[in-house]
Design an enzyme around this catalytic site. Structure first.
Site, short mmCIF file in Angstrom:
data_model
loop_
_atom_site.label_atom_id
_atom_site.label_comp_id
_atom_site.label_asym_id
_atom_site.label_seq_id
_atom_site.Cartn_x
_atom_site.Cartn_y
_atom_site.Cartn_z
N LYS A 108 -25.28 66.44 5.82
CA LYS A 108 -25.57 65.38 6.79
C LYS A 108 -24.73 65.57 8.06
O LYS A 108 -23.89 66.46 8.11
CB LYS A 108 -25.29 64.00 6.16
C1 PLP Z 1 -28.74 63.42 0.91
C2 PLP Z 1 -29.57 62.29 0.54
C3 PLP Z 1 -29.21 61.42 -0.49
C4 PLP Z 1 -28.05 61.69 -1.41
O1 PLP Z 1 -26.82 61.59 -0.76
P1 PLP Z 1 -25.48 61.95 -1.59
O2 PLP Z 1 -24.40 61.43 -0.72
O3 PLP Z 1 -25.46 63.44 -1.71
O4 PLP Z 1 -25.57 61.28 -2.89
C5 PLP Z 1 -29.99 60.31 -0.73
N1 PLP Z 1 -31.08 60.06 0.01
C6 PLP Z 1 -31.47 60.88 1.01
C7 PLP Z 1 -32.67 60.53 1.82
C8 PLP Z 1 -30.74 62.03 1.30
O5 PLP Z 1 -31.15 62.85 2.26
#
Ligand code: PLP
Length: 371
Positions: free
Chosen positions: A176
């Protein structure tokens, strides 16, 4: 994607370790305050990931067995897993072909008397059209949860994602825009809900370990209800505090690079490029391009051609309903979801990417497109 980390993050981690307090403590609290302030939310509840944040929120909202939660299938699988953790059933809705997000129409097509909540995803940073969905949900007494894993720094109608709903969950995975290694945060406007989630993330304890250590009197904690260990560490929060200072710059750089892609790929026939929707701005967490009928090679073939030239790409967003983990889950037809997941490709985009890096990617695509 390559996270933009530097010496400031290294120094912040070193300082945390030297402080002797490495688990959830003052840095987590500071990170919560600052991020809430930044996005215009009442408060933040830091957690170990966006996935545990979604789980915690659904649990705290009392959603469970017999309940249905509407989710997009076109999302990272954690979105669809979250309702299952609390015993509820995920119900897949289709998405808009341009924003790749849920719409009132696609939600309305799958709601039932058992529906309790809708998890709206701002897919790869593209804001969903919240107002219509929120009023639809209000009328039907459905709780809106925003899976904003990808959307830190995106905006909707002039204000930051994180400020619009009672529960909005960010991710700080290195994939992210802002990273703490692993980590997440629930932004909430509900004071009681926030307090309860704070307790639930630390085993249901009535006071945190840090508060107990700080207390001048002997303090014996109570375990008020069954909880979880979903805590973020101060080491992670120290990184997050530095990253937060860089957020504006990170989003600006991504938007510049996206503009450059648009300028150079806009002339290629058969490509659908991402763009800001009329009601908001994206952080371009990922730059996903859809290959239309007019494009001469298939998505998978294009990925192979690019890999041969040393350019890493990813398939577009996955579709959870097609994964073995969701075999046997009933769902309506999801034609847009299937088309988007089969024809989209995520191109390289990272903070330190240069114009010549980008030109190399563009050249590879224009060559594949036939000149
Ligand atoms: C990356 C992602 C998650 C999971 O996030 P984590 O912090 O790795 O648990 C959940 N929903 C979406 C849409 C994502 O892109």
């Amino acid at each position: 994607m390559k996270p933009w980390l530097g010496e400031a993050e290294v120094a912040a981690v070193a300082e945390t370790i030297r402080s002797g307090w490495v688990a959830q403590g003052p840095r987590v609290a500071d990170f919560e305050r600052r991020l809430a302030e930044r996005v215009g939310a009442a408060s933040g509840v830091a957690v170990s990931s966006c996935t545990t944040g979604l789980h915690l929120a659904l649990h705290a909202l009392g959603i469970g067995a017999g309940d249905e939660v509407v989710v997009p299938s076109l999302s990272f699988i954690a979105t669809a897993n979250a309702p299952r953790y609390v015993g509820a059933a995920p119900v897949f809705a289709d998405v808009d072909p341009v924003t790749q997000n849920l719409t009132v129409e696609t939600i309305e097509a799958v709601v039932s008397p058992a529906t309790r909540a809708v998890i709206i995803v701002h897919q790869i940073g593209m804001p969903a059209d919240l107002a219509g969905i929120s009023s639809f949900c209000r009328q039907r007494n459905l709780t809106v949860i925003e899976d904003a894993a990808c959307a830190i720094g995106s905006t909707y109608q002039g204000s930051a994602i994180g400020s619009h709903s009672d529960v909005v969950v960010f991710s700080f995975h290195p994939r992210k825009v802002l990273t703490t290694g692993e980590g997440g945060m629930i932004m909430t406007s509900g004071e009681e809900l926030g307090e309860r989630m704070r307790r639930l993330r630390q085993h249901g304890m009535s006071m945190s370990a840090f508060d107990r250590h700080e207390s001048s009197r002997v303090a014996i904690e109570e375990y008020v209800e069954m909880g979880f260990n979903f805590r973020m560490t101060d080491v992670q929060a120290a990184i997050g505090l530095v990253q937060l200072e860089k957020l504006t710059e990170m989003v600006e750089r991504r938007r510049e690079l996206a503009d450059e892609y648009r300028g150079k790929l806009g002339v290629v026939a058969g490509l659908q490029l991402p763009a800001d929707p009329p009601y908001g701005t994206t952080n371009f967490q990922s730059y996903a391009v859809i290959l239309r009928d007019g494009f001469p090679v298939s998505r998978d073939h294009l990925m192979e051609i690019m890999l041969e030239q040393g350019i890493s790409t990813r398939r577009g967003v996955m579709a959870a309903h097609r994964e073995p983990a969701f075999a046997g889950f009933p769902h309506t037809n999801l034609p847009v979801t299937e088309l988007v997941t089969d024809t989209s490709i995520i191109l390289p985009l990272f903070h330190e990417m240069s114009s010549s890096d980008l030109d190399r990617v563009v050249r590879c695509i224009t060559d594949a497109a036939g000149g």
